[in-house]
Motif scaffolding. Sequence first.
Motif, PDB file in Angstrom:
ATOM      1  N   ILE A  49      35.405  -0.209 -33.049  1.00 37.64           N
ATOM      2  CA  ILE A  49      35.152  -1.443 -32.321  1.00 37.64           C
ATOM      3  C   ILE A  49      34.287  -1.115 -31.112  1.00 37.64           C
ATOM      4  CG2 ILE A  49      37.215  -2.654 -33.137  1.00 37.64           C
ATOM      5  CD1 ILE A  49      38.619  -1.956 -30.531  1.00 37.64           C
ATOM      6  N   HIS A  50      33.640  -2.133 -30.590  1.00 39.06           N
ATOM      7  CA  HIS A  50      32.680  -1.938 -29.511  1.00 39.06           C
ATOM      8  C   HIS A  50      32.970  -2.932 -28.394  1.00 39.06           C
ATOM      9  CE1 HIS A  50      30.450   0.153 -32.692  1.00 39.06           C
ATOM     10  NE2 HIS A  50      30.771  -0.892 -33.439  1.00 39.06           N
ATOM     11  N   VAL A  51      32.906  -2.468 -27.168  1.00 35.95           N
ATOM     12  CA  VAL A  51      33.068  -3.334 -26.000  1.00 35.95           C
ATOM     13  C   VAL A  51      31.673  -3.538 -25.423  1.00 35.95           C
ATOM     14  CG1 VAL A  51      34.103  -3.562 -23.716  1.00 35.95           C
ATOM     15  CG2 VAL A  51      35.393  -2.453 -25.569  1.00 35.95           C
ATOM     16  N   SER A  52      31.258  -4.805 -25.346  1.00 35.63           N
ATOM     17  CA  SER A  52      29.890  -5.102 -24.935  1.00 35.63           C
ATOM     18  C   SER A  52      29.828  -6.437 -24.197  1.00 35.63           C
ATOM     19  CB  SER A  52      28.985  -5.146 -26.176  1.00 35.63           C
ATOM     20  OG  SER A  52      27.671  -5.507 -25.822  1.00 35.63           O
ATOM     21  N   ARG A  53      28.836  -6.570 -23.342  1.00 33.29           N
ATOM     22  CA  ARG A  53      28.584  -7.824 -22.619  1.00 33.29           C
ATOM     23  C   ARG A  53      27.553  -8.698 -23.321  1.00 33.29           C
ATOM     24  NH1 ARG A  53      28.010  -4.878 -16.826  1.00 33.29           N
ATOM     25  NH2 ARG A  53      30.219  -4.872 -16.258  1.00 33.29           N
ATOM     26  N   THR A  54      27.071  -8.283 -24.476  1.00 35.75           N
ATOM     27  CA  THR A  54      26.033  -9.020 -25.173  1.00 35.75           C
ATOM     28  C   THR A  54      26.574  -9.658 -26.453  1.00 35.75           C
ATOM     29  OG1 THR A  54      25.341  -6.989 -26.299  1.00 35.75           O
ATOM     30  CG2 THR A  54      24.179  -7.559 -24.256  1.00 35.75           C
ATOM     31  N   GLU A  55      25.779 -10.537 -27.038  1.00 35.18           N
ATOM     32  CA  GLU A  55      26.173 -11.214 -28.287  1.00 35.18           C
ATOM     33  C   GLU A  55      26.374 -10.218 -29.423  1.00 35.18           C
ATOM     34  OE1 GLU A  55      26.759 -14.577 -29.013  1.00 35.18           O
ATOM     35  OE2 GLU A  55      26.744 -14.814 -26.843  1.00 35.18           O
ATOM     36  N   GLU A  56      25.536  -9.195 -29.469  1.00 35.80           N
ATOM     37  CA  GLU A  56      25.625  -8.150 -30.490  1.00 35.80           C
ATOM     38  C   GLU A  56      25.788  -6.810 -29.784  1.00 35.80           C
ATOM     39  OE1 GLU A  56      25.861  -8.882 -33.575  1.00 35.80           O
ATOM     40  OE2 GLU A  56      25.117 -10.943 -33.572  1.00 35.80           O
TER      41      GLU A  56
ATOM     42  N   ASP B 179      22.942  -4.497 -28.748  1.00 40.40           N
ATOM     43  CA  ASP B 179      22.069  -4.903 -27.643  1.00 40.40           C
ATOM     44  C   ASP B 179      22.677  -4.598 -26.278  1.00 40.40           C
ATOM     45  OD1 ASP B 179      20.085  -5.937 -29.332  1.00 40.40           O
ATOM     46  OD2 ASP B 179      21.068  -7.904 -29.425  1.00 40.40           O
ATOM     47  N   SER B 180      23.681  -3.756 -26.220  1.00 38.98           N
ATOM     48  CA  SER B 180      24.414  -3.503 -24.975  1.00 38.98           C
ATOM     49  C   SER B 180      23.549  -3.068 -23.806  1.00 38.98           C
ATOM     50  CB  SER B 180      25.510  -2.458 -25.206  1.00 38.98           C
ATOM     51  OG  SER B 180      26.525  -2.988 -26.014  1.00 38.98           O
ATOM     52  N   ALA B 181      22.461  -2.386 -24.082  1.00 40.03           N
ATOM     53  CA  ALA B 181      21.586  -1.921 -22.994  1.00 40.03           C
ATOM     54  C   ALA B 181      20.929  -3.078 -22.246  1.00 40.03           C
ATOM     55  CB  ALA B 181      20.521  -0.979 -23.544  1.00 40.03           C
TER      56      ALA B 181
ATOM     57  N   GLU C 243      27.753  -0.177 -16.762  1.00 41.37           N
ATOM     58  CA  GLU C 243      27.165   1.034 -16.189  1.00 41.37           C
ATOM     59  C   GLU C 243      28.076   2.237 -16.442  1.00 41.37           C
ATOM     60  OE1 GLU C 243      24.139   1.181 -15.082  1.00 41.37           O
ATOM     61  OE2 GLU C 243      23.820  -0.978 -15.170  1.00 41.37           O
ATOM     62  N   LEU C 244      27.467   3.370 -16.729  1.00 41.73           N
ATOM     63  CA  LEU C 244      28.224   4.584 -17.001  1.00 41.73           C
ATOM     64  C   LEU C 244      29.165   4.922 -15.847  1.00 41.73           C
ATOM     65  CD1 LEU C 244      28.924   7.089 -18.667  1.00 41.73           C
ATOM     66  CD2 LEU C 244      26.890   8.197 -17.690  1.00 41.73           C
ATOM     67  N   GLU C 245      28.688   4.800 -14.626  1.00 42.79           N
ATOM     68  CA  GLU C 245      29.518   5.134 -13.461  1.00 42.79           C
ATOM     69  C   GLU C 245      30.755   4.230 -13.387  1.00 42.79           C
ATOM     70  OE1 GLU C 245      26.190   4.419 -13.259  1.00 42.79           O
ATOM     71  OE2 GLU C 245      25.542   6.514 -13.227  1.00 42.79           O
ATOM     72  N   ASP C 246      30.582   2.936 -13.718  1.00 39.26           N
ATOM     73  CA  ASP C 246      31.715   2.008 -13.708  1.00 39.26           C
ATOM     74  C   ASP C 246      32.721   2.376 -14.790  1.00 39.26           C
ATOM     75  OD1 ASP C 246      30.517   0.633 -11.621  1.00 39.26           O
ATOM     76  OD2 ASP C 246      29.601  -0.862 -12.942  1.00 39.26           O
ATOM     77  N   TRP C 247      32.224   2.736 -15.973  1.00 37.47           N
ATOM     78  CA  TRP C 247      33.099   3.143 -17.060  1.00 37.47           C
ATOM     79  C   TRP C 247      33.879   4.412 -16.681  1.00 37.47           C
ATOM     80  CZ3 TRP C 247      36.388   2.871 -20.610  1.00 37.47           C
ATOM     81  CH2 TRP C 247      36.652   3.920 -21.482  1.00 37.47           C
TER      82      TRP C 247
ATOM     83  N   SER D 299      39.518   7.449 -29.870  1.00 35.47           N
ATOM     84  CA  SER D 299      38.588   7.963 -28.866  1.00 35.47           C
ATOM     85  C   SER D 299      37.767   6.827 -28.291  1.00 35.47           C
ATOM     86  CB  SER D 299      37.671   9.023 -29.471  1.00 35.47           C
ATOM     87  OG  SER D 299      36.814   8.447 -30.440  1.00 35.47           O
ATOM     88  N   LEU D 300      37.422   6.956 -27.019  1.00 36.40           N
ATOM     89  CA  LEU D 300      36.597   5.976 -26.322  1.00 36.40           C
ATOM     90  C   LEU D 300      35.421   6.710 -25.690  1.00 36.40           C
ATOM     91  CD1 LEU D 300      39.821   5.179 -25.805  1.00 36.40           C
ATOM     92  CD2 LEU D 300      38.744   3.226 -24.737  1.00 36.40           C
ATOM     93  N   THR D 301      34.219   6.244 -26.000  1.00 34.85           N
ATOM     94  CA  THR D 301      33.016   6.849 -25.445  1.00 34.85           C
ATOM     95  C   THR D 301      32.060   5.759 -24.985  1.00 34.85           C
ATOM     96  OG1 THR D 301      32.038   6.952 -27.663  1.00 34.85           O
ATOM     97  CG2 THR D 301      33.131   8.940 -26.867  1.00 34.85           C
ATOM     98  N   TRP D 302      31.269   6.082 -23.989  1.00 34.06           N
ATOM     99  CA  TRP D 302      30.227   5.180 -23.501  1.00 34.06           C
ATOM    100  C   TRP D 302      28.946   5.522 -24.252  1.00 34.06           C
ATOM    101  CZ3 TRP D 302      25.437   5.765 -21.336  1.00 34.06           C
ATOM    102  CH2 TRP D 302      24.896   4.646 -20.684  1.00 34.06           C
ATOM    103  N   PHE D 303      28.207   4.480 -24.692  1.00 37.85           N
ATOM    104  CA  PHE D 303      26.945   4.708 -25.387  1.00 37.85           C
ATOM    105  C   PHE D 303      26.001   3.547 -25.115  1.00 37.85           C
ATOM    106  CE2 PHE D 303      24.204   4.302 -29.183  1.00 37.85           C
ATOM    107  CZ  PHE D 303      23.551   5.521 -29.096  1.00 37.85           C
ATOM    108  N   GLU D 304      24.906   3.832 -24.451  1.00 32.47           N
ATOM    109  CA  GLU D 304      23.827   2.868 -24.197  1.00 32.47           C
ATOM    110  C   GLU D 304      24.325   1.526 -23.668  1.00 32.47           C
ATOM    111  OE1 GLU D 304      21.412   2.700 -27.742  1.00 32.47           O
ATOM    112  OE2 GLU D 304      20.577   4.683 -27.354  1.00 32.47           O
TER     113      GLU D 304
END
Length: 114
Positions: free
Chosen positions: A5-12, A15-17, A22-26, A63-68
Amino acid sequence: MGYEIHVSRTEEHYDSAENPIELEDWLSYADASPSLSVGGWLGWDEDRQPIYLHTCADDSVVSLTWFEGGIDIKGYFSSDPYRKFGSLAENFGATIHGDDGGRYTATGVLPPSH
């Protein structure tokens, strides 16, 4: 079942970038969370970042990782991962995206946007 699963602020989520978490916030959120621990690293030298682990109620580990600009959560989910990680998404003003194309919050499925 094994799932991503993906956590994102965008529709898809891919397109998270465009509206990134932000990496620092994560990293600040994950380091402060008592339910997450560092289980490894991605990358090398100054570009490396932690892989965080979360142990579920049935002792399975995801596992949880930040990516783009988004957060990817991978593993075996014995229960509803949307309810479990919905508060994480809400903390970042984001939603959860399943590999099935659905979008979710901690309270359930969001209607299709298109």
